[in-house]
Design a protein around this motif. Sequence first.
Motif, PDB file in Angstrom:
ATOM      1  N   ARG A  47       0.860  -1.177   0.000  1.00 37.13           N
ATOM      2  CA  ARG A  47       0.000   0.000   0.000  1.00 37.13           C
ATOM      3  C   ARG A  47       0.901   1.234   0.000  1.00 37.13           C
ATOM      4  NH1 ARG A  47      -2.631  -3.637  -0.938  1.00 37.13           N
ATOM      5  NH2 ARG A  47      -4.533  -4.379  -0.022  1.00 37.13           N
ATOM      6  N   ALA A  48       0.300   2.392   0.034  1.00 36.58           N
ATOM      7  CA  ALA A  48       1.103   3.611   0.030  1.00 36.58           C
ATOM      8  C   ALA A  48       0.524   4.618   1.015  1.00 36.58           C
ATOM      9  CB  ALA A  48       1.115   4.211  -1.375  1.00 36.58           C
ATOM     10  N   LEU A  49       1.395   5.456   1.535  1.00 41.75           N
ATOM     11  CA  LEU A  49       0.955   6.549   2.401  1.00 41.75           C
ATOM     12  C   LEU A  49       1.842   7.757   2.180  1.00 41.75           C
ATOM     13  CD1 LEU A  49       2.979   6.783   5.120  1.00 41.75           C
ATOM     14  CD2 LEU A  49       1.823   4.680   5.648  1.00 41.75           C
ATOM     15  N   VAL A  50       1.394   8.882   2.701  1.00 36.14           N
ATOM     16  CA  VAL A  50       2.120  10.150   2.544  1.00 36.14           C
ATOM     17  C   VAL A  50       2.390  10.723   3.930  1.00 36.14           C
ATOM     18  CG1 VAL A  50       2.052  12.482   1.581  1.00 36.14           C
ATOM     19  CG2 VAL A  50       0.884  10.640   0.405  1.00 36.14           C
ATOM     20  N   ARG A  51       3.598  11.256   4.095  1.00 34.49           N
ATOM     21  CA  ARG A  51       3.952  11.947   5.330  1.00 34.49           C
ATOM     22  C   ARG A  51       4.547  13.313   4.974  1.00 34.49           C
ATOM     23  NH1 ARG A  51       2.784   9.144  10.202  1.00 34.49           N
ATOM     24  NH2 ARG A  51       4.610  10.060  11.143  1.00 34.49           N
ATOM     25  N   ASP A  52       4.241  14.301   5.784  1.00 36.27           N
ATOM     26  CA  ASP A  52       4.814  15.630   5.623  1.00 36.27           C
ATOM     27  C   ASP A  52       6.170  15.623   6.321  1.00 36.27           C
ATOM     28  OD1 ASP A  52       5.586  18.292   5.707  1.00 36.27           O
ATOM     29  OD2 ASP A  52       3.547  19.020   6.053  1.00 36.27           O
ATOM     30  N   VAL A  53       7.247  15.758   5.551  1.00 34.92           N
ATOM     31  CA  VAL A  53       8.600  15.698   6.095  1.00 34.92           C
ATOM     32  C   VAL A  53       9.313  17.050   5.935  1.00 34.92           C
ATOM     33  CG1 VAL A  53       8.847  13.201   5.802  1.00 34.92           C
ATOM     34  CG2 VAL A  53       9.492  14.727   3.922  1.00 34.92           C
ATOM     35  N   THR A  54       8.544  18.106   5.914  1.00 37.72           N
ATOM     36  CA  THR A  54       9.086  19.444   5.674  1.00 37.72           C
ATOM     37  C   THR A  54      10.220  19.787   6.629  1.00 37.72           C
ATOM     38  OG1 THR A  54       6.928  20.147   4.866  1.00 37.72           O
ATOM     39  CG2 THR A  54       8.476  21.889   5.491  1.00 37.72           C
ATOM     40  N   ASN A  55      10.098  19.446   7.891  1.00 36.06           N
ATOM     41  CA  ASN A  55      11.097  19.837   8.887  1.00 36.06           C
ATOM     42  C   ASN A  55      12.007  18.694   9.317  1.00 36.06           C
ATOM     43  OD1 ASN A  55      10.101  22.524   9.039  1.00 36.06           O
ATOM     44  ND2 ASN A  55       8.397  21.758  10.257  1.00 36.06           N
ATOM     45  N   ILE A  56      12.130  17.673   8.492  1.00 38.68           N
ATOM     46  CA  ILE A  56      12.956  16.511   8.835  1.00 38.68           C
ATOM     47  C   ILE A  56      14.326  16.660   8.182  1.00 38.68           C
ATOM     48  CG2 ILE A  56      13.157  13.998   8.687  1.00 38.68           C
ATOM     49  CD1 ILE A  56      10.862  14.991  10.485  1.00 38.68           C
ATOM     50  N   ASP A  57      15.362  16.385   8.949  1.00 42.50           N
ATOM     51  CA  ASP A  57      16.735  16.450   8.458  1.00 42.50           C
ATOM     52  C   ASP A  57      16.936  15.424   7.335  1.00 42.50           C
ATOM     53  OD1 ASP A  57      19.711  15.547   8.574  1.00 42.50           O
ATOM     54  OD2 ASP A  57      19.654  17.488   9.613  1.00 42.50           O
ATOM     55  N   ASP A  58      17.666  15.815   6.300  1.00 41.57           N
ATOM     56  CA  ASP A  58      17.889  14.953   5.134  1.00 41.57           C
ATOM     57  C   ASP A  58      18.538  13.616   5.486  1.00 41.57           C
ATOM     58  OD1 ASP A  58      16.745  16.826   3.504  1.00 41.57           O
ATOM     59  OD2 ASP A  58      18.639  17.604   2.706  1.00 41.57           O
ATOM     60  N   ASP A  59      19.323  13.570   6.566  1.00 44.30           N
ATOM     61  CA  ASP A  59      19.991  12.332   6.953  1.00 44.30           C
ATOM     62  C   ASP A  59      19.001  11.241   7.362  1.00 44.30           C
ATOM     63  OD1 ASP A  59      22.410  13.575   6.524  1.00 44.30           O
ATOM     64  OD2 ASP A  59      22.714  14.092   8.638  1.00 44.30           O
ATOM     65  N   PHE A  60      17.794  11.619   7.760  1.00 42.51           N
ATOM     66  CA  PHE A  60      16.811  10.646   8.238  1.00 42.51           C
ATOM     67  C   PHE A  60      15.726  10.321   7.217  1.00 42.51           C
ATOM     68  CE2 PHE A  60      18.406  12.868  12.019  1.00 42.51           C
ATOM     69  CZ  PHE A  60      18.942  11.785  12.699  1.00 42.51           C
ATOM     70  N   LEU A  61      15.699  11.041   6.108  1.00 42.90           N
ATOM     71  CA  LEU A  61      14.593  10.904   5.160  1.00 42.90           C
ATOM     72  C   LEU A  61      14.477   9.527   4.513  1.00 42.90           C
ATOM     73  CD1 LEU A  61      14.529  14.280   3.226  1.00 42.90           C
ATOM     74  CD2 LEU A  61      12.869  13.404   4.863  1.00 42.90           C
ATOM     75  N   TRP A  62      15.573   8.887   4.190  1.00 41.16           N
ATOM     76  CA  TRP A  62      15.537   7.696   3.344  1.00 41.16           C
ATOM     77  C   TRP A  62      15.677   6.386   4.114  1.00 41.16           C
ATOM     78  CZ3 TRP A  62      13.426   9.034  -0.908  1.00 41.16           C
ATOM     79  CH2 TRP A  62      13.653  10.306  -1.444  1.00 41.16           C
ATOM     80  N   LYS A  63      15.452   6.409   5.407  1.00 37.98           N
ATOM     81  CA  LYS A  63      15.589   5.189   6.206  1.00 37.98           C
ATOM     82  C   LYS A  63      14.310   4.360   6.165  1.00 37.98           C
ATOM     83  CE  LYS A  63      19.052   7.059   9.151  1.00 37.98           C
ATOM     84  NZ  LYS A  63      20.197   6.459   9.617  1.00 37.98           N
ATOM     85  N   ILE A  64      14.476   3.062   5.958  1.00 39.05           N
ATOM     86  CA  ILE A  64      13.351   2.127   6.023  1.00 39.05           C
ATOM     87  C   ILE A  64      13.017   1.925   7.492  1.00 39.05           C
ATOM     88  CG2 ILE A  64      12.666  -0.274   5.618  1.00 39.05           C
ATOM     89  CD1 ILE A  64      14.442  -0.229   3.130  1.00 39.05           C
ATOM     90  N   SER A  65      11.735   1.919   7.815  1.00 40.70           N
ATOM     91  CA  SER A  65      11.335   1.753   9.213  1.00 40.70           C
ATOM     92  C   SER A  65      10.005   1.018   9.281  1.00 40.70           C
ATOM     93  CB  SER A  65      11.234   3.122   9.895  1.00 40.70           C
ATOM     94  OG  SER A  65      10.173   3.863   9.343  1.00 40.70           O
ATOM     95  N   ASP A  66       9.516   0.882  10.500  1.00 44.62           N
ATOM     96  CA  ASP A  66       8.179   0.330  10.678  1.00 44.62           C
ATOM     97  C   ASP A  66       7.195   1.490  10.821  1.00 44.62           C
ATOM     98  OD1 ASP A  66       8.504   1.275  13.276  1.00 44.62           O
ATOM     99  OD2 ASP A  66       9.039  -0.683  14.061  1.00 44.62           O
TER     100      ASP A  66
END
Length: 163
Positions: A47-66
């Motif tokens: 499935r797919a979802l959307v999150r607002d990551v406007t204020n998230i540091d680039d170092d954390f953006l591409w991590k796979i998580s639960d």
Amino acid sequence: MNSQKKIVRITLISLLAYALLVATHKGEYWPFSIYPMFSKAGNPWTRALVRDVTNIDDDFLWKISDLENLNGSPVPMRKIGVDQIDYSNFVSKTQQWDKERINALRTMLGEKYLSTNDWMIYKVHGKLIGDDSVVVNTVPYLLFKADTTVFNPNLNKSDYFRK
């Protein structure tokens, strides 16, 4: 035996068979199920979802998580006027993420929101482990910024362009 007794007998036998099948299948017997959408239960899903990551540091953006440890805040599809099922099908079934498909998804989500926010598109993969456990992973897939779309640098090109 007359025909009326035969009909009553066949009906009683059918009801008894149905009752036994439902009783031994936790209340569900698939041919008569009220939930036919679950007939593929146990198969892996995406499935797919959307999150607002406007204020998230680039170092954390591409991590796979639960699901519990996702970056950013949820973007409610209903609030922005997007049908969740249509959105999810669009993201999970697209195999060629060319410019047209990306622009179509940006249009679906609303360019007005993307002009002020950075939104991460996640693919959520789930699968059954054993008899009673489900594993769910969220993969950051596309980052929508005001003027650009970024593919996940940790994924292969074949994840975006399949033939």
